[in-house]
Design an enzyme around this catalytic site. Structure first.
Site, PDB file in Angstrom:
ATOM      1  N   HIS A   1       0.826  -1.218   0.000  1.00  0.00           N
ATOM      2  CA  HIS A   1       0.000   0.000   0.000  1.00  0.00           C
ATOM      3  C   HIS A   1       0.868   1.281   0.000  1.00  0.00           C
ATOM      4  CE1 HIS A   1      -3.238  -2.717   1.468  1.00  0.00           C
ATOM      5  NE2 HIS A   1      -2.383  -3.133   2.367  1.00  0.00           N
TER       6      HIS A   1
HETATM    7  O1  RIB Z   1      -4.823  -0.441   5.101  1.00  0.00           O
HETATM    8  C1  RIB Z   1      -3.458  -0.410   4.805  1.00  0.00           C
HETATM    9  C2  RIB Z   1      -2.788   0.712   5.517  1.00  0.00           C
HETATM   10  O2  RIB Z   1      -2.939   0.542   6.922  1.00  0.00           O
HETATM   11  C3  RIB Z   1      -1.271   0.764   5.270  1.00  0.00           C
HETATM   12  O3  RIB Z   1      -0.858   2.095   5.331  1.00  0.00           O
HETATM   13  C4  RIB Z   1      -0.709  -0.012   6.434  1.00  0.00           C
HETATM   14  O4  RIB Z   1       0.609   0.385   6.782  1.00  0.00           O
HETATM   15  C5  RIB Z   1      -1.650   0.396   7.537  1.00  0.00           C
HETATM   16  O5  RIB Z   1      -1.236   1.664   8.037  1.00  0.00           O
END
Ligand code: RIB
Ligand code: CA
Length: 345
Positions: A267
């Protein structure tokens, strides 16, 4: 002219890859890092950030501590996803570097006032400290060059409840305050939103790690396989590759545990890549709100794509990308960076 960046992170396994991506990008000038509570506590996030800078032999980039809790609800962390320290199986020695005397919110405010219109703000955790910064400086949307956030899920299932995404789930009020504040931003400065719709297509697999190790000239190259004993520690010769391998292995095992395959959704480094090159993403404007009052839907991000609410869009939501292009860029930049920092390992 290098691109000035503020990163606001809840380091976190993928946050650490996002930080590495920015540190490895010659066109980026990382002005400061805000440590936001989310995956783990804010002090642990700050320690991880300082330790990562030390591992990377990075310049003295300011690391500020964010608020202990979200705006309106108790903090919820997720050590089962990111490991006890938030960096999977990796372990950092206590860093010699010191935390900034400024709060995370004050760092946001001071930097945007110092560099009006020049900074890209990249948020890969809950928006708590950005919301607190907006309360101090309501002109922040006009003073910031562009905001890029990783968060939300729009035409896509959630990863924390059936409909919401972790960064919003931790602090839904912060998301609402930020997006309300940016509603007045001109079209070319609308927040660029990397939601799960896209970031769950960014699937790192063991071969990506092997390619990165090879690029870094780290040995052995192929260290991770889904048949390995869980918790196997890396023997990579390059310390940055060793860190990455130990961190991401934990994430592979987490995704497999939840029947998503032996892979890891990247992500945050994807959001970092988009922050440095928005051309990587196809976007669509929408008016975004977050559900605050729902019982089973609280923290759900809703996109009004068709203007049913009769309001101007307040976000550009990423609706497409080519994951292979992203991974080529991640492997090239971080692999070369690891080799440059540790040329003899
Ligand atoms: O949902 C994914 C996000 O939530 C990413 O940024 C992960 O690091 C958590 O913070
Ligand atoms: Ca994160």
């Amino acid at each position: 002219m290098r691109q000035k960046i503020i990163m606001d992170v809840d380091t976190g396994i993928d946050d650490s890859l996002g930080l590495l991506y920015v540190l490895a990008s010659p066109e980026a000038e990382l002005l400061g890092i805000v440590s936001t509570a989310g995956n783990v506590s804010a002090p642990q996030v700050a320690t991880n950030n300082l330790a990562l800078l030390e591992l990377c032999r990075a310049p003295d980039i300011e690391v500020a501590l964010g608020a202990d809790t979200p705006l309106a609800i108790p903090l919820q962390t997720t050590e089962d996803t990111h490991g006890p320290q938030g960096i999977g199986y990796a372990e950092f020695p206590l860093p010699p570097r010191r935390i900034s005397p400024r709060s995370g919110a004050q760092l946001w405010v001071d930097l945007v006032r110092e560099h009006p219109g020049e900074i890209v703000g990249l948020c890969t955790g809950p928006l708590t400290n950005l919301a607190l910064a907006l309360r101090i400086e309501p002109r922040l949307p006009q003073l910031l060059g562009r905001l890029v956030v990783m968060g939300g899920a729009f035409n896509h299932p959630g990863n924390t409840t059936p409909t919401n995404e972790w960064n919003v789930h931790v602090d839904p009020e912060a998301w609402q305050e930020v997006f309300a504040a940016f509603a007045a931003a001109p079209a070319d400065r609308r927040p660029l939103v990397c939601g799960l719709d896209i970031t769950e297509t960014i699937e790192m697999v063991p071969d990506h790690l092997a390619r990165l190790a090879e690029r870094a000239r780290s040995v052995p190259e192929h260290e991770v396989s889904e048949t390995d004993t869980p918790g196997t520690r890396s023997k990579a010769s390059n310390p940055i590759v060793r860190f990455l391998t130990d961190a991401v292995r934990f994430y592979f095992e987490f995704h497999r545990h939840y029947d998503q395959g032996y892979l890891a959704h990247m992500h945050d480094p994807f959001a970092a890549a988009v922050a440095l090159d928005p051309g990587l993403a196809r976007t669509r404007a929408a008016t975004v709100e977050v559900e605050l009052g729902g019982t089973i839907t609280r923290g759900t991000t809703v996109a009004d794509w068709a203007g049913m609410w009769g309001r101007e869009p307040n976000a550009d939501i990423v609706i497409g990308t080519d994951p292979a292009v992203f991974f080529d860029r991640l492997i090239e930049r971080v692999g070369d960076f690891a080799r440059t920092v540790y040329p003899d390992r």
